[in-house]
Design a protein around this motif. Sequence first.
Motif, PDB file in Angstrom:
ATOM      1  N   TYR A  52       0.866  -1.198   0.000  1.00 26.08           N
ATOM      2  CA  TYR A  52       0.000   0.000   0.000  1.00 26.08           C
ATOM      3  C   TYR A  52       0.892   1.234   0.000  1.00 26.08           C
ATOM      4  O   TYR A  52       1.825   1.336   0.806  1.00 26.08           O
ATOM      5  CB  TYR A  52      -0.882  -0.022   1.250  1.00 26.08           C
ATOM      6  N   CYS A  56       3.342   2.105   6.631  1.00 24.14           N
ATOM      7  CA  CYS A  56       4.392   2.491   7.580  1.00 24.14           C
ATOM      8  C   CYS A  56       4.960   1.324   8.383  1.00 24.14           C
ATOM      9  O   CYS A  56       5.779   1.543   9.276  1.00 24.14           O
ATOM     10  CB  CYS A  56       3.865   3.559   8.529  1.00 24.14           C
ATOM     11  N   GLY A  79      -5.471   3.500   6.074  1.00 19.68           N
ATOM     12  CA  GLY A  79      -4.704   3.015   4.918  1.00 19.68           C
ATOM     13  C   GLY A  79      -4.931   1.530   4.718  1.00 19.68           C
ATOM     14  O   GLY A  79      -6.065   1.054   4.606  1.00 19.68           O
ATOM     15  N   SER A  80      -3.842   0.757   4.746  1.00 25.25           N
ATOM     16  CA  SER A  80      -3.966  -0.686   4.527  1.00 25.25           C
ATOM     17  C   SER A  80      -4.300  -1.439   5.807  1.00 25.25           C
ATOM     18  O   SER A  80      -4.299  -2.674   5.812  1.00 25.25           O
ATOM     19  CB  SER A  80      -2.662  -1.219   3.934  1.00 25.25           C
ATOM     20  N   THR A  82      -2.738  -1.076   8.992  1.00 25.81           N
ATOM     21  CA  THR A  82      -1.583  -1.449   9.819  1.00 25.81           C
ATOM     22  C   THR A  82      -1.917  -1.330  11.308  1.00 25.81           C
ATOM     23  O   THR A  82      -1.700  -2.282  12.082  1.00 25.81           O
ATOM     24  CB  THR A  82      -0.381  -0.554   9.459  1.00 25.81           C
ATOM     25  N   ASP A  98     -11.050   5.143   6.889  1.00 26.65           N
ATOM     26  CA  ASP A  98     -10.177   5.877   5.968  1.00 26.65           C
ATOM     27  C   ASP A  98     -11.080   6.565   4.941  1.00 26.65           C
ATOM     28  O   ASP A  98     -12.246   6.178   4.764  1.00 26.65           O
ATOM     29  CB  ASP A  98      -9.227   4.878   5.267  1.00 26.65           C
ATOM     30  N   ILE A  99     -10.540   7.536   4.263  1.00 22.57           N
ATOM     31  CA  ILE A  99     -11.307   8.203   3.203  1.00 22.57           C
ATOM     32  C   ILE A  99     -11.716   7.182   2.126  1.00 22.57           C
ATOM     33  O   ILE A  99     -12.760   7.318   1.484  1.00 22.57           O
ATOM     34  CB  ILE A  99     -10.493   9.378   2.581  1.00 22.57           C
ATOM     35  N   ASP A 104     -14.397  10.915   6.093  1.00 25.40           N
ATOM     36  CA  ASP A 104     -13.507  12.076   5.954  1.00 25.40           C
ATOM     37  C   ASP A 104     -13.204  12.642   7.340  1.00 25.40           C
ATOM     38  O   ASP A 104     -14.067  13.250   7.974  1.00 25.40           O
ATOM     39  CB  ASP A 104     -14.179  13.130   5.062  1.00 25.40           C
ATOM     40  N   LEU A 105     -11.977  12.457   7.784  1.00 29.48           N
ATOM     41  CA  LEU A 105     -11.571  12.901   9.125  1.00 29.48           C
ATOM     42  C   LEU A 105     -11.611  14.417   9.258  1.00 29.48           C
ATOM     43  O   LEU A 105     -11.696  14.946  10.361  1.00 29.48           O
ATOM     44  CB  LEU A 105     -10.150  12.362   9.405  1.00 29.48           C
ATOM     45  N   HIS A 129      -1.417   8.724  10.584  1.00 27.24           N
ATOM     46  CA  HIS A 129      -0.263   8.813   9.674  1.00 27.24           C
ATOM     47  C   HIS A 129      -0.808   9.465   8.404  1.00 27.24           C
ATOM     48  O   HIS A 129      -1.202   8.782   7.458  1.00 27.24           O
ATOM     49  CB  HIS A 129       0.278   7.397   9.407  1.00 27.24           C
ATOM     50  N   TYR A 138      -3.492   9.554  -2.698  1.00 21.80           N
ATOM     51  CA  TYR A 138      -4.240   8.385  -2.213  1.00 21.80           C
ATOM     52  C   TYR A 138      -5.568   8.270  -2.952  1.00 21.80           C
ATOM     53  O   TYR A 138      -5.592   7.965  -4.133  1.00 21.80           O
ATOM     54  CB  TYR A 138      -4.358   8.450  -0.685  1.00 21.80           C
ATOM     55  N   ASP A 143     -11.608  15.210  -1.092  1.00 19.00           N
ATOM     56  CA  ASP A 143     -11.453  15.432   0.355  1.00 19.00           C
ATOM     57  C   ASP A 143     -10.206  14.758   0.920  1.00 19.00           C
ATOM     58  O   ASP A 143      -9.837  14.987   2.069  1.00 19.00           O
ATOM     59  CB  ASP A 143     -12.686  14.913   1.113  1.00 19.00           C
ATOM     60  N   LEU A 145      -6.611  14.389   1.894  1.00 20.47           N
ATOM     61  CA  LEU A 145      -5.656  15.460   2.194  1.00 20.47           C
ATOM     62  C   LEU A 145      -4.573  15.591   1.124  1.00 20.47           C
ATOM     63  O   LEU A 145      -4.051  16.688   0.886  1.00 20.47           O
ATOM     64  CB  LEU A 145      -5.002  15.224   3.559  1.00 20.47           C
TER      65      LEU A 145
HETATM   66  C1  LIG Z   1       0.246   7.649   4.733  1.00 21.43           C
HETATM   67  S1  LIG Z   1      -1.265   6.846   4.361  1.00 21.43           S
HETATM   68  C2  LIG Z   1      -1.503   5.822   5.783  1.00 21.43           C
HETATM   69  C3  LIG Z   1      -0.899   4.466   5.556  1.00 21.43           C
HETATM   70  C4  LIG Z   1      -1.056   3.542   6.750  1.00 21.43           C
HETATM   71  N1  LIG Z   1      -0.288   4.036   7.873  1.00 21.43           N
HETATM   72  C5  LIG Z   1      -0.591   2.158   6.389  1.00 21.43           C
HETATM   73  O1  LIG Z   1       0.376   1.670   6.998  1.00 21.43           O
HETATM   74  O2  LIG Z   1      -1.166   1.536   5.481  1.00 21.43           O
HETATM   75  C6  LIG Z   1      -2.428   8.139   4.613  1.00 21.43           C
HETATM   76  C7  LIG Z   1      -3.868   7.692   4.551  1.00 21.43           C
HETATM   77  O3  LIG Z   1      -4.719   8.807   4.840  1.00 21.43           O
HETATM   78  C8  LIG Z   1      -5.906   8.625   4.118  1.00 21.43           C
HETATM   79  N2  LIG Z   1      -6.611   9.931   4.059  1.00 21.43           N
HETATM   80  C9  LIG Z   1      -6.286  11.024   3.346  1.00 21.43           C
HETATM   81  N3  LIG Z   1      -7.164  12.012   3.552  1.00 21.43           N
HETATM   82  C10 LIG Z   1      -8.083  11.533   4.436  1.00 21.43           C
HETATM   83  C11 LIG Z   1      -9.235  12.082   5.053  1.00 21.43           C
HETATM   84  N4  LIG Z   1      -9.653  13.328   4.763  1.00 21.43           N
HETATM   85  N5  LIG Z   1      -9.931  11.319   5.934  1.00 21.43           N
HETATM   86  C12 LIG Z   1      -9.544  10.035   6.200  1.00 21.43           C
HETATM   87  N6  LIG Z   1      -8.462   9.455   5.637  1.00 21.43           N
HETATM   88  C13 LIG Z   1      -7.723  10.191   4.769  1.00 21.43           C
HETATM   89  C14 LIG Z   1      -5.428   8.094   2.766  1.00 21.43           C
HETATM   90  O4  LIG Z   1      -6.442   7.421   2.070  1.00 21.43           O
HETATM   91  C15 LIG Z   1      -4.297   7.164   3.200  1.00 21.43           C
HETATM   92  O5  LIG Z   1      -4.761   5.838   3.345  1.00 21.43           O
END
Ligand SMILES: C[S@@+](CC[C@H](N)C(=O)[O-])C[C@H]1O[C@@H](n2cnc3c(N)ncnc32)[C@H](O)[C@@H]1O
Length: 243
Positions: A52, A56, A79-80, A82, A98-99, A104-105, A129, A138, A143, A145
């Motif tokens: 993914y 991390c 994300g995936s 984790t 997750d989005i 949407d956080l 993360h 992503y 929405d 980020l």
């Molecule tokens: C750096 S990745 C996280 C990866 C995760 N730590 C892993 O090990 O798989 C950032 C994540 O934030 C999510 N994201 C981005 N904007 C978001 C939002 N507004 N609300 C919720 N999730 C969001 C993305 O879809 C992505 O999966």
Amino acid sequence: MNIVNPFYAAYASEPVQLMAKLPRAPINGSPVPGLTSLYHNDAPGEFGDRSYPGNCGGNLIHDLLQFFKPKHVFDPMSGSGTCRDVCLDLGIEHWSSDIHDGFDLSDPRNFFGDNALLERRMFDFVWIHPPYWRMKLYASNPDDLSRAPTLEDFLERCARVIGHCAYVLKPGGKFAILMGDYSDRERGFVPLTYHTKRLAFESGLTQTCTDIIRFSHGASSSRKVYRSSFIPGLHDVCAVFTK
Ligand SMILES: C[S@@+](CC[C@H](N)C(=O)[O-])C[C@H]1O[C@@H](n2cnc3c(N)ncnc32)[C@H](O)[C@@H]1O
């Protein structure tokens, strides 16, 4: 000792031995003695999906949860999965989304109001993360980020994300944010780790402990070759805050 700058590993025709000399950590009562300000453990563990983008690895999360021993974890940028997988491994209750799942956080409607998804839900540990702005894209959802069109817009969304996480954190709870700096030709070097801390402090949080400098083992950018000359960043930073 053979010390090799990993940057040059890209040019090596034979496997190279990567070693760095780390300071000795004092013996103390920590249940996780390997958890220090220099996080070099490169074994990701069987958590999430390594393929993914932006995955991390789970061992830092595992160590943090064993150190702080929370009962209920909020994992809203999963994300995936984790953090979710680490919680399952440790038998800790968790709320993960997750989005990509439509959550949407940064949307206040998920937190405030009678019909809000998370109204009245409280957690004693939050793990996020976020995207390092547009370093990796992503979801196609605007929405996300990573789709923020400007740095100012990204930081404004980050402020809401941090505020919402602080809102659902119990007093005394811990909030860990893993963030990396960003740079490109247009904006130059963008110290996202600084901005993250600034926004956390502006949300009324205080920092709990030392920054944890996580060595970026396995980052895809490490394998690239660039014509330009720069000082490669080989880490991201996990900062832990308290409400
Ligand atoms: C750096 S990745 C996280 C990866 C995760 N730590 C892993 O090990 O798989 C950032 C994540 O934030 C999510 N994201 C981005 N904007 C978001 C939002 N507004 N609300 C919720 N999730 C969001 C993305 O879809 C992505 O999966």
